[in-house]
Design a protein around this motif. Structure first.
Motif, short mmCIF file in Angstrom:
data_model
loop_
_atom_site.label_atom_id
_atom_site.label_comp_id
_atom_site.label_asym_id
_atom_site.label_seq_id
_atom_site.Cartn_x
_atom_site.Cartn_y
_atom_site.Cartn_z
N ARG A 1 0.83 -1.21 0.00
CA ARG A 1 0.00 0.00 0.00
C ARG A 1 0.86 1.25 0.00
NH1 ARG A 1 -5.40 -0.01 3.28
NH2 ARG A 1 -6.29 -1.94 2.53
N GLU B 1 -5.46 -1.29 10.14
CA GLU B 1 -6.71 -2.01 10.38
C GLU B 1 -7.02 -2.96 9.22
OE1 GLU B 1 -9.54 1.19 10.87
OE2 GLU B 1 -8.23 2.06 12.41
N GLU B 2 -6.88 -2.45 8.00
CA GLU B 2 -7.34 -3.23 6.85
C GLU B 2 -6.37 -4.34 6.43
OE1 GLU B 2 -9.93 0.55 5.27
OE2 GLU B 2 -8.45 -0.30 3.91
N THR B 3 -5.09 -4.19 6.77
CA THR B 3 -4.14 -5.24 6.39
C THR B 3 -3.88 -6.18 7.57
OG1 THR B 3 -2.25 -3.91 7.08
CG2 THR B 3 -2.90 -3.76 4.76
N LYS C 1 -5.88 3.49 8.82
CA LYS C 1 -6.72 2.42 8.27
C LYS C 1 -5.89 1.34 7.56
CE LYS C 1 -8.18 4.30 3.72
NZ LYS C 1 -7.10 5.13 3.30
N ASP C 2 -4.66 1.69 7.15
CA ASP C 2 -3.81 0.68 6.51
C ASP C 2 -3.50 -0.46 7.49
OD1 ASP C 2 -3.65 2.05 4.12
OD2 ASP C 2 -1.90 3.23 4.76
#
Ligand SMILES: [Mn+2]
Length: 431
Positions: free
Chosen positions: A264, A288-290, A285-286
């Motif tokens: 990302r 959280e999402e990964t 959020k990187d």
């Protein structure tokens, strides 16, 4: 004549039996390498050594010899004290017996009677004769243990071994060498001084030390790499350091979550050809999402460095929960001192080649624009960058040079995806 730090440490070690080793939280290869190598050396010298590390240890350091001796807090060496107030009764005999899982402590009074309210409890504080703090600019960086045991650090001599220019000389003895590329480089010199019989160095110790040198020089790629770093590395290889193992774990083994996070960030890479700045951003959020953890950023800025052959400055901006944006910088141009720039612009600090700062702005996009503007202005006044006419920041994407790197990453991601999926599914069925 004043004793050198090396001589003072030797003297303190002669008088010490119980030694505590600490390093900065959010450990890196140099922090772990210096603590573990010193742990092994002091243990060989017959000392009782405790090494504490605050926070998580990234998985890719699990190969380091003796990594399992590190813990977050002291277990076992802390006494539990049962206090009995004798102002109402005089004790005659004290005995104890074991009853199943219980210890019964029996106090026979000479005069009077003991009551429940005469008894109180206390946690004994850990006792050490000497504390080493490695690779940290100030003791606060070592984390909770330091803050929660103020008495210990007040009473016990501290040896401060470090190479950061921001070091606060907080120790009884301060061995701070800002020309050293890593704390491990300094530790090697200490070990040599202690190793009168030439029996201390082992392949495991050399592996820990070389891990520090390799990680702080970005595998000898960073501009801070000195001739000394190479000669130290040669010496450690000669002592049996397992360089291939280090490189494999530090650079070739990444968790799927790390690859996703890095992917990302690398896909957001920007290059400004005028000021020769390469930068990228990491959002909350990187993580959280990964599913990546904070410590999985380690090494990412070096990855950015290698992505941008023409850059003079590499910048990584990270959104934090604290309402500030954290910046990390690397200087590739020899005459650019990023520690000075971080200090002047953002009250940050670090090394000439690697520095960091906090920027008081919760919005990463806003911070990105402002920080870049300030840096470009600084570089312009330094006379090294070309004129920037407007206050607008041109976000020039140097796609030609940067895309191939990302493709490599995508390939690696795709390769690991299958294996990763299987692991994730397994974990799901487990819970
Ligand atoms: Mn270091």
């Amino acid at each position: 004549m004043d004793l050198s730090p090396k001589q003072q440490i030797k003297q303190l070690l002669d008088q010490s039996e119980e030694i505590l080793l600490l390093t900065h939280a959010n450990v890196d290869g140099d922090a772990l390498g210096s603590v573990l190598s010193l742990y092994m050396v002091l243990s060989k010298l017959g000392k009782k050594v405790t090494a504490l590390v605050s926070g998580q240890i990234p998985k890719n350091y699990s190969f380091l010899p003796n990594i399992n001796i590190l813990s977050e807090e002291i277990s076992g060496s802390k006494d539990f004290i049962i206090k009995v107030d004798c102002s109402n009764a005089e004790a005659d005999k004290l005995k104890y017996n074991l009853e199943g899982n219980k210890i019964n402590i029996v106090i026979t009074p000479k005069k009077g009677n003991f009551r429940e309210e005469d008894v109180s409890f206390e946690q004994g504080s850990p006792k050490f004769d000497l504390v080493f703090i490695m690779d940290a600019s100030n003791p606060d960086q070592t984390g909770a243990f330091y803050r929660e045991n103020a008495d210990l650090f007040y009473e016990t001599p501290i040896v401060n071994i470090d190479h950061h220019i921001t070091n606060e000389y907080f120790g009884r003895v301060n061995w701070v060498d800002v020309t050293a590329t890593s704390t491990c480089e300094i530790v090697l010199s200490l070990i040599e001084a202690l190793d009168e019989k030439k029996t201390l160095m082992t392949a495991d110790i050399a592996t820990c030390l070389l891990s520090g040198v390799i990680s702080d020089t970005g595998s000898f790629q960073n501009a801070n790499t000195t001739p000394k770093a190479f000669s130290v590395a040669a010496q450690l290889l000669g002592a049996g350091a397992r360089q291939q193992e280090i490189v494999k774990y530090l650079y070739k083994t990444h968790e799927l979550t790390t690859l996703k996070l890095w992917g990302r960030t690398l896909s957001r890479i920007n290059y400004d050809a005028d000021s020769k700045i390469v930068w990228s951003t990491i959002y909350a959020k990187d993580f959280e999402e990964t599913g990546a953890k904070e410590n999985e950023i380690a090494g990412l800025i070096d990855e950015l460095l290698s992505s941008a052959p023409n850059a003079e400055l590499v910048l990584l901006l990270k959104e934090t929960s604290a309402g500030v944006v954290r910046g990390s910088m690397r200087s590739i141009r020899k005459t650019l001192d990023v520690a000075q720039m971080a200090e002047k612009l953002f009250a940050g600090g670090g090394h000439k080649r690697a520095a960091g700062f906090s920027y008081a702005e919760a919005d990463l996009n806003k911070a990105e624009g402002e920080v870049l503007l300030k840096i470009k202005d600084y570089l312009k006044n330094e006379g090294k960058s070309l004129d920037i006419e407007s206050k607008e920041i041109p976000l020039v994407q140097n796609t030609e040079k940067l895309v191939p790197k990302i493709e490599v990453w995508n390939q690696e991601l795709a390769k690991q995806k299958e294996a990763g999926k299987q692991v994730e599914e397994k974990e799901e069925t487990k819970s």
